[in-house]
Design a protein around this motif. Structure first.
Motif, PDB file in Angstrom:
ATOM      1  N   PRO A 145       0.733  -1.316   0.018  1.00  0.00           N
ATOM      2  CA  PRO A 145      -0.002   0.008   0.228  1.00  0.00           C
ATOM      3  C   PRO A 145       0.710   1.112   0.054  1.00  0.00           C
ATOM      4  O   PRO A 145       0.647   2.324  -0.692  1.00  0.00           O
ATOM      5  CB  PRO A 145      -0.869  -0.213   1.309  1.00  0.00           C
ATOM      6  CG  PRO A 145      -0.827  -1.540   1.460  1.00  0.00           C
ATOM      7  CD  PRO A 145       0.401  -2.207   0.965  1.00  0.00           C
ATOM      8  N   LEU A 146       1.960   1.348   0.755  1.00  0.00           N
ATOM      9  CA  LEU A 146       2.823   2.447   0.860  1.00  0.00           C
ATOM     10  C   LEU A 146       3.590   2.795  -0.595  1.00  0.00           C
ATOM     11  O   LEU A 146       3.214   3.821  -1.089  1.00  0.00           O
ATOM     12  CB  LEU A 146       3.796   2.367   1.786  1.00  0.00           C
ATOM     13  CG  LEU A 146       4.737   3.517   2.123  1.00  0.00           C
ATOM     14  CD1 LEU A 146       3.970   4.644   2.420  1.00  0.00           C
ATOM     15  CD2 LEU A 146       5.982   3.021   3.123  1.00  0.00           C
ATOM     16  N   ASP A 147       3.769   1.792  -1.402  1.00  0.00           N
ATOM     17  CA  ASP A 147       4.237   1.975  -2.786  1.00  0.00           C
ATOM     18  C   ASP A 147       3.177   2.384  -3.569  1.00  0.00           C
ATOM     19  O   ASP A 147       3.343   3.253  -4.523  1.00  0.00           O
ATOM     20  CB  ASP A 147       4.770   0.698  -3.361  1.00  0.00           C
ATOM     21  CG  ASP A 147       5.906   0.426  -2.518  1.00  0.00           C
ATOM     22  OD1 ASP A 147       6.579   1.086  -2.161  1.00  0.00           O
ATOM     23  OD2 ASP A 147       6.468  -0.971  -2.731  1.00  0.00           O
ATOM     24  N   GLN A 148       1.892   2.145  -3.438  1.00  0.00           N
ATOM     25  CA  GLN A 148       0.673   2.646  -4.160  1.00  0.00           C
ATOM     26  C   GLN A 148       0.659   3.988  -3.809  1.00  0.00           C
ATOM     27  O   GLN A 148       0.338   4.900  -4.859  1.00  0.00           O
ATOM     28  CB  GLN A 148      -0.376   1.878  -3.995  1.00  0.00           C
ATOM     29  CG  GLN A 148      -0.555   0.492  -4.181  1.00  0.00           C
ATOM     30  CD  GLN A 148      -1.693  -0.092  -3.700  1.00  0.00           C
ATOM     31  OE1 GLN A 148      -2.395  -0.136  -3.021  1.00  0.00           O
ATOM     32  NE2 GLN A 148      -2.051  -1.687  -4.522  1.00  0.00           N
ATOM     33  N   ILE A 149       0.603   4.667  -2.702  1.00  0.00           N
ATOM     34  CA  ILE A 149       0.586   5.887  -2.098  1.00  0.00           C
ATOM     35  C   ILE A 149       1.540   6.890  -2.786  1.00  0.00           C
ATOM     36  O   ILE A 149       1.374   7.629  -3.339  1.00  0.00           O
ATOM     37  CB  ILE A 149       0.491   6.119  -0.627  1.00  0.00           C
ATOM     38  CG1 ILE A 149      -0.522   5.327  -0.071  1.00  0.00           C
ATOM     39  CG2 ILE A 149       0.731   7.563  -0.270  1.00  0.00           C
ATOM     40  CD1 ILE A 149      -0.593   5.486   1.568  1.00  0.00           C
ATOM     41  N   LEU A 150       3.081   6.279  -2.942  1.00  0.00           N
ATOM     42  CA  LEU A 150       3.930   7.168  -3.418  1.00  0.00           C
ATOM     43  C   LEU A 150       3.650   7.081  -5.036  1.00  0.00           C
ATOM     44  O   LEU A 150       3.823   8.335  -5.538  1.00  0.00           O
ATOM     45  CB  LEU A 150       5.243   6.421  -3.133  1.00  0.00           C
ATOM     46  CG  LEU A 150       5.610   6.298  -1.857  1.00  0.00           C
ATOM     47  CD1 LEU A 150       6.823   5.376  -1.438  1.00  0.00           C
ATOM     48  CD2 LEU A 150       5.992   7.937  -1.188  1.00  0.00           C
ATOM     49  N   ARG A 151       3.425   6.319  -5.555  1.00  0.00           N
ATOM     50  CA  ARG A 151       3.154   6.117  -6.944  1.00  0.00           C
ATOM     51  C   ARG A 151       1.803   7.322  -7.482  1.00  0.00           C
ATOM     52  O   ARG A 151       1.938   7.998  -8.296  1.00  0.00           O
ATOM     53  CB  ARG A 151       2.696   4.800  -7.727  1.00  0.00           C
ATOM     54  CG  ARG A 151       3.782   3.698  -7.697  1.00  0.00           C
ATOM     55  CD  ARG A 151       4.764   4.146  -8.776  1.00  0.00           C
ATOM     56  NE  ARG A 151       4.174   4.657 -10.114  1.00  0.00           N
ATOM     57  CZ  ARG A 151       3.800   3.380 -10.973  1.00  0.00           C
ATOM     58  NH1 ARG A 151       3.817   2.108 -10.600  1.00  0.00           N
ATOM     59  NH2 ARG A 151       3.210   3.701 -12.117  1.00  0.00           N
ATOM     60  N   LEU A 152       0.902   7.076  -6.513  1.00  0.00           N
ATOM     61  CA  LEU A 152      -0.475   7.767  -6.652  1.00  0.00           C
ATOM     62  C   LEU A 152      -0.007   9.342  -6.401  1.00  0.00           C
ATOM     63  O   LEU A 152      -0.414  10.172  -7.258  1.00  0.00           O
ATOM     64  CB  LEU A 152      -1.355   7.539  -5.491  1.00  0.00           C
ATOM     65  CG  LEU A 152      -2.573   8.436  -5.457  1.00  0.00           C
ATOM     66  CD1 LEU A 152      -3.493   8.357  -6.723  1.00  0.00           C
ATOM     67  CD2 LEU A 152      -3.454   8.137  -4.392  1.00  0.00           C
ATOM     68  N   ARG A 153       1.011   9.933  -5.598  1.00  0.00           N
ATOM     69  CA  ARG A 153       1.323  11.191  -5.481  1.00  0.00           C
ATOM     70  C   ARG A 153       2.410  11.769  -6.677  1.00  0.00           C
ATOM     71  O   ARG A 153       2.107  12.760  -7.118  1.00  0.00           O
ATOM     72  CB  ARG A 153       2.379  11.167  -4.190  1.00  0.00           C
ATOM     73  CG  ARG A 153       1.419  10.893  -2.821  1.00  0.00           C
ATOM     74  CD  ARG A 153       2.185  11.149  -1.683  1.00  0.00           C
ATOM     75  NE  ARG A 153       1.176  11.191  -0.557  1.00  0.00           N
ATOM     76  CZ  ARG A 153       1.733  11.350   0.713  1.00  0.00           C
ATOM     77  NH1 ARG A 153       2.959  11.385   0.951  1.00  0.00           N
ATOM     78  NH2 ARG A 153       0.860  11.234   1.703  1.00  0.00           N
ATOM     79  N   ASP A 154       3.178  10.902  -7.165  1.00  0.00           N
ATOM     80  CA  ASP A 154       4.453  11.266  -7.856  1.00  0.00           C
ATOM     81  C   ASP A 154       4.025  10.890  -9.522  1.00  0.00           C
ATOM     82  O   ASP A 154       4.849  11.425 -10.303  1.00  0.00           O
ATOM     83  CB  ASP A 154       5.753  11.030  -7.491  1.00  0.00           C
ATOM     84  CG  ASP A 154       5.902  11.428  -6.064  1.00  0.00           C
ATOM     85  OD1 ASP A 154       5.250  12.487  -5.711  1.00  0.00           O
ATOM     86  OD2 ASP A 154       6.533  10.700  -5.350  1.00  0.00           O
ATOM     87  N   SER A 155       3.255   9.839  -9.882  1.00  0.00           N
ATOM     88  CA  SER A 155       3.082   9.292 -10.973  1.00  0.00           C
ATOM     89  C   SER A 155       1.629   9.232 -11.740  1.00  0.00           C
ATOM     90  O   SER A 155       0.893   9.578 -11.015  1.00  0.00           O
ATOM     91  CB  SER A 155       3.707   8.033 -11.079  1.00  0.00           C
ATOM     92  OG  SER A 155       5.140   7.806 -10.581  1.00  0.00           O
ATOM     93  N   GLU A 156       1.880   8.922 -12.964  1.00  0.00           N
ATOM     94  CA  GLU A 156       0.649   8.723 -13.618  1.00  0.00           C
ATOM     95  C   GLU A 156       0.233   7.287 -13.877  1.00  0.00           C
ATOM     96  O   GLU A 156       1.094   6.459 -14.265  1.00  0.00           O
ATOM     97  CB  GLU A 156       0.510   9.370 -14.941  1.00  0.00           C
ATOM     98  CG  GLU A 156       0.333  11.278 -14.828  1.00  0.00           C
ATOM     99  CD  GLU A 156      -0.983  11.416 -14.523  1.00  0.00           C
ATOM    100  OE1 GLU A 156      -1.994  10.776 -15.013  1.00  0.00           O
ATOM    101  OE2 GLU A 156      -1.192  12.423 -13.821  1.00  0.00           O
ATOM    102  N   PRO A 157      -0.823   6.731 -13.829  1.00  0.00           N
ATOM    103  CA  PRO A 157      -1.167   5.540 -14.266  1.00  0.00           C
ATOM    104  C   PRO A 157      -0.995   5.242 -15.912  1.00  0.00           C
ATOM    105  O   PRO A 157      -1.207   5.940 -16.520  1.00  0.00           O
ATOM    106  CB  PRO A 157      -2.737   5.028 -14.008  1.00  0.00           C
ATOM    107  CG  PRO A 157      -3.378   6.513 -14.032  1.00  0.00           C
ATOM    108  CD  PRO A 157      -2.115   7.656 -13.481  1.00  0.00           C
ATOM    109  N   LYS A 158      -0.651   3.863 -15.958  1.00  0.00           N
ATOM    110  CA  LYS A 158      -0.446   3.851 -17.371  1.00  0.00           C
ATOM    111  C   LYS A 158      -1.741   3.867 -18.342  1.00  0.00           C
ATOM    112  O   LYS A 158      -2.903   3.266 -17.848  1.00  0.00           O
ATOM    113  CB  LYS A 158      -0.046   2.138 -17.488  1.00  0.00           C
ATOM    114  CG  LYS A 158       0.345   1.602 -18.786  1.00  0.00           C
ATOM    115  CD  LYS A 158       0.866   0.113 -18.991  1.00  0.00           C
ATOM    116  CE  LYS A 158       2.308   0.049 -17.989  1.00  0.00           C
ATOM    117  NZ  LYS A 158       2.457  -1.352 -18.177  1.00  0.00           N
ATOM    118  N   HIS A 159      -1.528   4.287 -19.351  1.00  0.00           N
ATOM    119  CA  HIS A 159      -2.790   4.388 -20.456  1.00  0.00           C
ATOM    120  C   HIS A 159      -3.453   3.304 -20.316  1.00  0.00           C
ATOM    121  O   HIS A 159      -3.008   2.105 -20.882  1.00  0.00           O
ATOM    122  CB  HIS A 159      -2.645   4.900 -21.643  1.00  0.00           C
ATOM    123  CG  HIS A 159      -3.895   5.677 -22.411  1.00  0.00           C
ATOM    124  ND1 HIS A 159      -4.683   5.038 -22.936  1.00  0.00           N
ATOM    125  CD2 HIS A 159      -3.980   6.893 -22.123  1.00  0.00           C
ATOM    126  CE1 HIS A 159      -5.649   5.570 -23.290  1.00  0.00           C
ATOM    127  NE2 HIS A 159      -5.237   6.873 -23.025  1.00  0.00           N
TER     128      HIS A 159
END
Length: 546
Positions: free
Chosen positions: A303-317
């Motif tokens: 979950p923590l990695d999900q939060i970090l990705r959510l904050r800094d990245s965009e999901p794959k199209h």
């Protein structure tokens, strides 16, 4: 020590090997998120073992393990009062209801299929899990869910019929729909585009109704969507709902509320006051994304990695995962997943209207966000590549200016440009490998950065000592991955590369201790960066528990 704890210590002070083996296996099962029941023979030998098991679960919850959708089934009761976690054998009477089967557990509550013994009708009965240990906030949140849901009347929202306390246990009674959730339907696979859109229309209309009633759900996810026998979707679980009329919520500043895989960026940032109706629209987009692709926008297992990705990245199209997805439906999904709330749909009804236009084969009214927004989304989707290309552009500009300031062509110019081009091409290759989740690609990338930087400095004109600061910049830049091991790999590679560079191009008049001093500085820099990254991860982990 409490009386119960003393009793456990007195009766079970002499632990036998079988008990120790059970506790070890049980702790491993908790960490793996698996169910692990207590053998009846062992329970007969140690009557108070259930109390110890409950303590283990509570400690795991406080350590961050209690926020998952499933917890172990064996939780214990107190000797003096009834507890929701004491219903080890079913059916069991609970006031006017007969608890027949457990339907599910969450971080705070447990839900049973219950039959009203007078009316002979089935209901879903939810109660606070381990209520004798429940905090005032948990109980308050539980009754807030009851109040929020009791006044809602919509065909796609699970209705609440009753709420109260029985023998000290808070409970609420809801309509019994089924045991089948949208998460179960997604696991079955093979959901058509039209079925996905039609399903989300129902959910979105229900959410639009919530918003008109001044209620924000804040925890929309497939496991909170029930599917009845006719295939209709119904929204449930208002444990995190925010009601604006009488909301006295005093949530801890910076607390993270929701499920990481489906929460909005403003929820992930812990900005409780910034959570609006559009936060639910992000969650709806995340649900649609999973309906279309079979996975949430950020599918990291932690979950923590999900939060970090959510904050800094965009999901794959989504079209890159499932090429069969039509462009209008992908546009609708990605608009809901915009980082900034103001860039999402204006309301749930607007989203539902566009989904219905798609189902009716009509043009959607979604307006383009423009080229600049597309560039920003690409930058968030591939931040490492963007940072590299930006750095190469700066270096190229500096080298070109240096070349213009001197007559003729410097001998080092062509090798520098070749290395810079190679570095850029390697970054693009690494980014493509990263999209495919190739193992160790990040470590190879940061290691190659140090090696290629060394090659570039090797061909630079003397003195090269001032360029050594680039190693420290590489170490600091590696922190953007939020992976302490990657920082360590960058530090070690930088130190080795520096010693190689010094041995090949170092100034002979440099004092003998100088290389070791530089290496020490790089190691200390790496240690500081690793410490800071770990502290950031710890702070985020702490905030996500509240």
């Amino acid at each position: 020590m409490t009386d119960r704890g003393a009793e456990l210590s007195d009766s079970d002070s002499n632990f036998d090997p079988e008990l120790l083996e059970f506790l070890e296996r049980h702790c491993d099962a908790i960490q793996d998120g698996e169910h692990f029941s207590i053998p009846e023979e062992l329970l007969k030998k140690h009557p108070n073992l259930m109390q110890l098991v409950d303590c283990i679960h509570l400690l795991d919850s406080m350590a961050g393990g209690g926020g998952q959708d499933k917890v172990a089934e064996t939780l214990l009761s107190s000797d003096s009062s009834l507890s929701s976690s004491s219903f080890q054998s079913l059916p069991r009477e609970f006031g006017a209801y007969l608890l027949e089967a457990e339907l599910g557990r969450g971080g705070m509550g447990v839900v049973y299929r219950a039959r009203h013994q007078t009316l002979d009708s089935h209901f879903a009965l939810k109660m606070v899990r381990s209520c004798e240990f429940a905090s005032d906030e948990e109980v308050r949140r539980f009754f807030r869910e009851a109040r929020a849901a009791s006044r809602l009347r919509h065909s796609n929202i699970v209705s609440v019929h009753d709420a109260g306390e029985h023998e000290g246990i808070p409970f609420l009674v809801m309509a019994y729909i089924s045991e089948f959730t949208l998460a179960d339907r997604i696991k079955m696979g093979e959901i058509s585009l039209d079925e996905s859109a039609a399903m989300l229309v129902q959910i979105t209309r229900a959410v639009g109704y919530l918003h008109r009633q001044d209620v924000i759900h804040r925890d929309l996810k497939p496991s909170n969507i029930l599917i009845d026998n006719d295939g209709n979707a119904l929204v449930t679980d208002f444990g995190l709902a925010k009601v604006f009329e009488h909301d006295d919520e005093q949530t801890m500043s910076g607390a993270i509320l929701g499920t990481p895989a489906y929460m909005s960026p403003e929820q992930a940032w812990g900005k409780v006051n910034s959570v609006t109706y559009r936060s639910d629209l992000y969650s709806l987009g995340a649900i649609l994304y999973e309906l279309l692709t079979g996975q949430p926008p950020f599918s990291e297992s932690v979950p923590l990695d999900q939060i970090l990705r959510l904050r800094d990245s965009e999901p794959k199209h989504p079209q890159k995962i499932n090429p069969a997805i039509s462009r209008p439906l992908a546009q609708i999904c990605m608009r809901c997943l915009e980082k900034k709330p103001e860039n999402r749909y204006g309301s749930a009804d607007e989203l539902a209207d566009d989904l219905e236009r798609f189902l009716n084969h009509e043009p959607i009214v979604l307006k383009s966000m423009g080229l600049w927004n597309s560039v920003r989304r690409w930058a968030r989707r591939e931040p490492a590549l963007v940072v590299h290309l930006t750095a190469f552009l700066v270096i190229f500009t500096v080298v070109q200016l240096a070349e213009l300031s001197v007559p003729g062509l410097r001998p080092s110019y062509i090798p520098e440009m070749i290395i810079l081009g190679t570095w850029g091409a390697a970054s693009i290759v690494f980014q493509r490998l990263l999209r495919k989740d190739v193992r160790f690609v990040r470590r190879c990338w940061v290691a190659s950065d140090a090696i290629l930087f060394t090659a570039a400095v090797y061909y630079a004109a003397r003195p090269i000592e001032s360029l050594v600061a680039g190693y420290a910049l590489l170490i600091v830049a590696s922190a953007m991955w939020y992976k302490p091991r990657l920082v360590a790999v960058t530090t070690v590679t930088s130190v080795i590369s520096y010693f190689f560079l010094h041995s090949m191009r170092g100034d002979p008049e440099t004092p003998g201790h100088y290389p070791y001093l530089v290496a020490g500085i790089l190691i200390v820099t790496g240690g500081i960066v690793i410490s800071l990254v770990r502290r950031i991860l710890q702070l985020l982990s702490f905030r996500s528990r509240f």
